[in-house]
Design a protein around this motif. Structure first.
Motif, mmCIF file in Angstrom:
data_model
loop_
_atom_site.group_PDB
_atom_site.id
_atom_site.type_symbol
_atom_site.label_atom_id
_atom_site.label_comp_id
_atom_site.label_asym_id
_atom_site.label_seq_id
_atom_site.Cartn_x
_atom_site.Cartn_y
_atom_site.Cartn_z
ATOM 1 N N GLN A 142 2.240 1.634 -3.609
ATOM 2 C CA GLN A 142 1.251 2.111 -4.574
ATOM 3 C C GLN A 142 0.870 3.552 -4.294
ATOM 4 O OE1 GLN A 142 -2.230 2.913 -4.655
ATOM 5 N NE2 GLN A 142 -2.445 2.781 -2.451
ATOM 6 N N ALA A 143 0.851 3.956 -3.035
ATOM 7 C CA ALA A 143 0.533 5.351 -2.712
ATOM 8 C C ALA A 143 1.616 6.294 -3.229
ATOM 9 C CB ALA A 143 0.357 5.531 -1.209
ATOM 10 N N SER A 144 2.866 5.847 -3.209
ATOM 11 C CA SER A 144 3.949 6.696 -3.712
ATOM 12 C C SER A 144 3.893 6.834 -5.226
ATOM 13 C CB SER A 144 5.306 6.142 -3.282
ATOM 14 O OG SER A 144 5.603 4.948 -3.984
ATOM 15 N N VAL A 145 3.341 5.830 -5.912
ATOM 16 C CA VAL A 145 3.258 5.874 -7.370
ATOM 17 C C VAL A 145 1.988 6.581 -7.841
ATOM 18 C CG1 VAL A 145 3.066 4.435 -9.443
ATOM 19 C CG2 VAL A 145 4.666 3.797 -7.641
ATOM 20 N N THR A 146 0.852 6.234 -7.231
ATOM 21 C CA THR A 146 -0.433 6.746 -7.712
ATOM 22 C C THR A 146 -0.900 7.997 -6.990
ATOM 23 O OG1 THR A 146 -1.739 5.412 -6.165
ATOM 24 C CG2 THR A 146 -1.169 4.405 -8.285
ATOM 25 N N GLY A 147 -0.427 8.223 -5.778
ATOM 26 C CA GLY A 147 -0.899 9.352 -4.985
ATOM 27 C C GLY A 147 -2.194 9.069 -4.247
ATOM 28 N N PHE A 148 -2.740 7.863 -4.393
ATOM 29 C CA PHE A 148 -3.983 7.475 -3.717
ATOM 30 C C PHE A 148 -3.640 6.777 -2.410
ATOM 31 C CE2 PHE A 148 -7.141 4.151 -2.821
ATOM 32 C CZ PHE A 148 -8.251 4.950 -2.611
ATOM 33 N N CYS A 149 -4.088 7.358 -1.293
ATOM 34 C CA CYS A 149 -3.796 6.792 0.023
ATOM 35 C C CYS A 149 -5.086 6.741 0.839
ATOM 36 C CB CYS A 149 -2.750 7.629 0.750
ATOM 37 S SG CYS A 149 -2.340 7.007 2.383
ATOM 38 N N ASN B 235 0.827 -1.206 0.000
ATOM 39 C CA ASN B 235 0.000 0.000 0.000
ATOM 40 C C ASN B 235 0.861 1.254 0.000
ATOM 41 O OD1 ASN B 235 -2.402 1.475 0.050
ATOM 42 N ND2 ASN B 235 -2.325 1.634 2.279
#
Length: 67
Positions: free
Chosen positions: A42-49, A39
């Motif tokens: 993916q948050a670092s790549v997509t910006g979705f957290c 998680n």
């Protein structure tokens, strides 16, 4: 406390809790550590957290990373 620090503190707390549960309760808890790591990546790549969304709804003010 701003949103950036709240998310990082929550992630660190969850990692430490999953490691303790994995050591003292069952090794299957180490999968929670894996989930948290994935998680974070993916948050670092997509910006979705998801944690940032929850903390924002709880009224924590935005920091420079989650605007």
């Amino acid at each position: 406390m701003n949103l950036d620090r709240a998310v990082l503190a929550f992630a660190g707390l969850m990692i430490l809790a999953s490691l303790a549960l994995g050591h003292f309760v069952s090794p299957l808890w180490f999968w929670l550590t894996v989930f948290i790591g994935v998680n974070l990546l993916q948050a670092s790549v997509t910006g979705f957290c998801p944690a940032a969304i929850v903390f924002r709804k709880l009224g924590v003010r935005a920091g420079c990373a989650f605007k």
